[in-house]
Design a protein around this motif. Sequence first.
Motif, short mmCIF file in Angstrom:
data_model
loop_
_atom_site.label_atom_id
_atom_site.label_comp_id
_atom_site.label_asym_id
_atom_site.label_seq_id
_atom_site.Cartn_x
_atom_site.Cartn_y
_atom_site.Cartn_z
N LEU A 36 0.87 -1.18 0.00
CA LEU A 36 0.00 0.00 0.00
C LEU A 36 0.90 1.22 0.00
CD1 LEU A 36 -2.54 -1.00 2.81
CD2 LEU A 36 -2.80 -1.35 0.34
N THR A 37 0.65 2.18 -0.86
CA THR A 37 1.53 3.34 -0.96
C THR A 37 0.75 4.64 -0.82
OG1 THR A 37 1.32 3.44 -3.38
CG2 THR A 37 3.11 2.10 -2.49
N GLU A 38 1.44 5.66 -0.34
CA GLU A 38 0.87 7.00 -0.31
C GLU A 38 2.01 8.00 -0.25
OE1 GLU A 38 -0.23 8.03 4.22
OE2 GLU A 38 -1.46 6.47 3.33
N ARG A 51 5.74 -4.38 7.38
CA ARG A 51 6.80 -3.38 7.27
C ARG A 51 6.22 -2.05 6.83
NH1 ARG A 51 11.11 -5.28 3.30
NH2 ARG A 51 10.39 -3.71 1.81
N ILE A 52 6.88 -0.98 7.27
CA ILE A 52 6.58 0.37 6.79
C ILE A 52 7.89 0.98 6.31
CG2 ILE A 52 5.70 2.66 7.35
CD1 ILE A 52 4.13 1.40 9.64
N ASP A 53 7.91 1.46 5.09
CA ASP A 53 9.09 2.15 4.54
C ASP A 53 8.76 3.61 4.31
OD1 ASP A 53 10.48 -0.21 4.45
OD2 ASP A 53 10.13 -0.56 2.31
N GLN A 54 9.70 4.48 4.62
CA GLN A 54 9.59 5.89 4.25
C GLN A 54 10.80 6.25 3.39
OE1 GLN A 54 9.31 8.89 7.36
NE2 GLN A 54 10.14 10.45 5.99
N LYS A 55 10.55 6.78 2.21
CA LYS A 55 11.60 7.28 1.34
C LYS A 55 11.39 8.77 1.14
CE LYS A 55 12.50 2.98 -1.13
NZ LYS A 55 12.61 2.30 -2.46
N GLY A 56 12.48 9.54 1.27
CA GLY A 56 12.38 10.98 1.17
C GLY A 56 11.87 11.56 2.48
N THR A 115 7.47 9.46 0.57
CA THR A 115 6.62 8.38 0.06
C THR A 115 6.64 7.24 1.06
OG1 THR A 115 7.07 8.94 -2.25
CG2 THR A 115 6.26 6.73 -1.80
N TYR A 116 5.46 6.75 1.41
CA TYR A 116 5.34 5.69 2.41
C TYR A 116 4.80 4.43 1.75
CZ TYR A 116 5.61 9.77 5.41
OH TYR A 116 6.01 10.94 6.00
N THR A 117 5.33 3.30 2.15
CA THR A 117 4.85 2.01 1.67
C THR A 117 4.59 1.09 2.84
OG1 THR A 117 6.20 2.25 -0.35
CG2 THR A 117 5.31 0.06 0.14
N MET A 118 3.38 0.56 2.92
CA MET A 118 3.02 -0.43 3.93
C MET A 118 2.97 -1.79 3.26
SD MET A 118 -0.16 1.55 5.79
CE MET A 118 -0.51 0.13 6.84
N TYR A 119 3.42 -2.80 3.96
CA TYR A 119 3.39 -4.17 3.45
C TYR A 119 2.48 -4.98 4.38
CZ TYR A 119 7.51 -2.73 0.78
OH TYR A 119 8.38 -2.08 -0.06
N VAL A 120 1.39 -5.49 3.83
CA VAL A 120 0.38 -6.19 4.62
C VAL A 120 0.36 -7.67 4.25
CG1 VAL A 120 -2.07 -6.33 5.16
CG2 VAL A 120 -1.02 -4.10 4.73
#
Length: 256
Positions: A197-199, A220-225, A205-210
């Motif tokens: 899931l991205t927003e 997992r939660i990733d934040q880029k930038g 930019t955030y990405t959730m992995y479900v």
Amino acid sequence: MRDDSPRRRPPAALRSTALCSVAVLALTACGPVIGEDRAERTAPAGPFAGLSGPEIAERSVQATKEASSLTLDVDFTTEDGPLKAYMATGKDGKCAGTLSVGATGTAELIKIGGAAYLRFDEAFLREELKGEPAAEAQATLKLLKGRWVRTDASDEEAAEELELCDLDRLLDDIETNDTEARRGRQTTVDGRKALMLTETDGEATYTMYVATEGKPYLLRIDQKGGDEPGTIAFSDFDKPVVAKKPADTDIFELPE
């Protein structure tokens, strides 16, 4: 009367501001943003068929909050430098893991019920003792090297240091109100099938992995930038936390 004994409290190693940023990263990834992508309401297929990104995010956060225990693997950058943590924590009061703040030095932590034990490597101690009189610093190094400092987990300062051990409080900080998380592609996280899931919020930019099999845990939660890019990974859901009291000979009891 001046107290010339070594420092009476452990170094302020697990800084509250740094630990709070763990929850902040999770909150930002799932929290209030501009709006929802209505196009997702067109009954998407695949895992979680018919559910929008925000609906999947809500289910994932709820499932994760219901876990009796989990392991956090944190690696991101704060304004104070790198922050890394690997911590197994449960709702039964047990917690164990390691934390490093800044470029060097590591702290180990064990919590069992109302008692907490912290052990700092020499690099960590030397960083914390900068500015102290040389004799006092050397005495503290000699006293604490290789030893665990025992403290009451309910102590006000200790409570701030043990934030990563408070699973209920940590997960309560993760919300999904008004998220515009968008469904992405399927992938794997440490061998587990997951949906991305991205927003985007400003420059971040955030990405959730479900998880798509079993309970829809947040993996997992990733934040880029953005100002504090990094990653929080969640694993070992509902597994007993292994936290064993150190040997008495290795424990330093803080004076009253």
